[in-house]
Scaffold this active site. Structure first.
Site, PDB file in Angstrom:
ATOM      1  CG  HIS A  36      -2.208  -0.711   1.019  1.00 15.49           C
ATOM      2  ND1 HIS A  36      -2.290  -2.078   0.993  1.00 15.49           N
ATOM      3  CD2 HIS A  36      -3.476  -0.253   0.794  1.00 15.49           C
ATOM      4  CE1 HIS A  36      -3.553  -2.426   0.783  1.00 15.49           C
ATOM      5  NE2 HIS A  36      -4.282  -1.352   0.661  1.00 15.49           N
ATOM      6  CE  LYS A 101      -6.880 -10.694  11.507  1.00 14.25           C
ATOM      7  NZ  LYS A 101      -6.354 -10.441  12.825  1.00 14.25           N
TER       8      LYS A 101
END
Lengths: 182, 279
Positions: A36, A101
């Site tokens: 990222h 999650k």
């Protein structure tokens, strides 16, 4: 369970609601914090990306090495919060789906509402089961990151739960209240 | 004096790293099965079914239960009449190196917290030694994922806060961990000692088999109470709401200072890995 295929257009995103369970099929990408960071660096420099973010779904996963005869090892979700610093930027560039999650920050949820994106959870600790739904896996950039490299996956019926929808409803905040005692 | 070869230790550590990561501990699996029968939420039951299916698949296909195969935490109980031929420490690291490589486990260790260069073989292990009477050597490998480890906390409470303070600390930690720690969790609590002893006790509590209460009657009762309260938070499997937030909770205690009451809460996920062998 709702069947869903990529590319994940904004029209499809609008039909998803917190608490829905879906089976996702098609092409998705894998990236964790390190990848990222590099995506955002390229965007800052105005350089081309190794993936097209428009209507893309990114799975936050660092798989175990593929044993002989398999395309990928165990491949469950990692904690999404570590991507929160970067996610709003990717969403603004066209990413419509995230799989991970755990909790997200308000900044991510705001970006999701503004640009129409959805956050799915895969079952944490079900890495072997999730691996069995991955048909193809290919490193497309940053092999030096090892398990954190950017991968393209072809998935079939990946079991997911919609946690935060594009209206900002959050299953993590709303569902536990029904079962809370005292 | 009994001699043990370093190579034997390497072999055992290697085997335990692989087994712990692939073969779900039977008492944990049993606890998931029991929770499946009582879980009130339909989505929660679906998640528990997935976990059971996952455990079976992992065993059958020789795949790690979870992709985060963890930091290798190794507990060594070494009898005072044991002599190791060669370097004990290096033998353990070598076992981790071989286990994580040959077992196709993920290498998640970086050599420095800031430069973050991967050591590529999951070494070094985190090793805890205890000297015990006798001439045996017991090795426990407890690979620990970071998702749940990141949600663990330590509190330096005042004695006046009493048992209520301890309960508050545990329940606050569970609430903050929420979905990040991959519930249903296994919760290790350390009470007493000092700052580092307390954290160590919390980690040791995670080595106790699921289903086994403290030998101290007061603390066994407290384990039951706290487990019930943790399950009353409503967090549920994966944080999707439900009545199974924790599968088990274990408390280890130690004498402490007149002026203090440290409490450490080490959260583990439902994979709760640990395997032992005695040499």
């Amino acid at each position: 369970m709702k069947k869903l295929t990529t590319p994940l257009t904004k029209e499809k995103v609008r039909e998803l609601h917190a608490g829905d369970t879906v089976l996702l099929s098609g092409t998705i990408y894998t990236a964790r914090d390190a990848a990222h960071k590099r995506i955002v660096e390229l965007l800052d420099k105005g350089e081309p990306l190794p993936l097209d973010l428009k209507d893309a779904v990114i799975y936050y996963v660092g798989p175990t090495p593929a044993p002989p005869g398999r395309v990928i090892g165990s491949a469950g979700p990692t904690t999404s919060g570590r991507m929160d610093a970067y996610a709003p930027r990717l969403i603004a560039e066209g990413e419509t789906g995230m799989i991970g999650k755990g909790l997200r920050t308000d900044a991510v949820v705001q970006a999701m509402q503004e640009h129409t994106a959805v956050y799915f959870a895969a079952t944490g600790g079900a890495g072997a089961l999730l691996s069995s739904r991955i048909l193809e896996a290919e490193v497309i950039a940053w092999e030096d990151l090892g398990t954190e490299a950017l991968r393209r996956l072809k998935v079939q019926d990946l079991p997911l739960t919609v946690v935060i929808d594009c209206a900002g409803h959050d299953l993590y905040k709303e569902a536990p209240l029904q079962y809370k005692k005292g | 004096m009994r001699n043990i070869q370093a190579e034997q230790i390497t072999e055992v550590v290697k085997r335990l790293c692989i087994k712990a990561n692939i073969d779900l501990n039977p008492p944990v699996e049993e606890a998931i099965r029991k929770a499946r029968e009582t879980e009130a939420s339909p989505v929660g039951r679906e998640i528990l079914d997935q976990l059971l299916e996952n455990a079976a698949l992992a065993r059958e296909q020789n795949l790690p239960i979870c992709q985060d195969t963890g930091l290798a935490v190794v507990f060594v109980e070494i009898g005072q009449d044991v002599h190791v031929e060669g370097s004990l420490e290096e033998a353990i690291h070598e076992g981790v190196r071989q286990g994580y490589t040959e077992g196709y486990l993920r290498k998640s260790v970086v050599r420095d917290p800031i430069d973050r260069v991967n050591t590529k073989d999951n070494t070094p292990a985190i090793i805890h030694y205890e000297i015990v009477p006798g001439d045996q050597l017991k090795i426990t490998v407890a690979p620990k994922g970071i998702g749940s480890e990141n949600m663990s906390r330590i509190y330096m409470l005042k004695p006046a806060q009493g048992i209520e303070g301890i309960e508050q600390a545990v329940l606050e930690t569970v609430a903050l961990a929420g979905p990040n720690a991959c519930p249903p969790m296994v919760i290790g609590v350390g009470v007493g000692g000092n700052f580092e002893k307390c954290a160590y006790l919390a980690k040791k509590a995670l080595l106790r088999e699921v289903g086994q209460y403290s030998e101290k009657p007061f603390w066994a009762e407290e384990e039951k109470t706290l487990l019930e309260k943790a399950n009353g938070t409503g967090i549920g499997p994966q944080g999707f709401g439900g009545t199974t937030t924790a599968l088990w909770l274990a408390i280890e205690t130690y004498p402490t200072h007149i002026g203090g009451m440290p409490v450490a809460v080490n959260i583990n996920c439902h994979v709760a890995r640990h395997e032992s062998e005695v040499l």
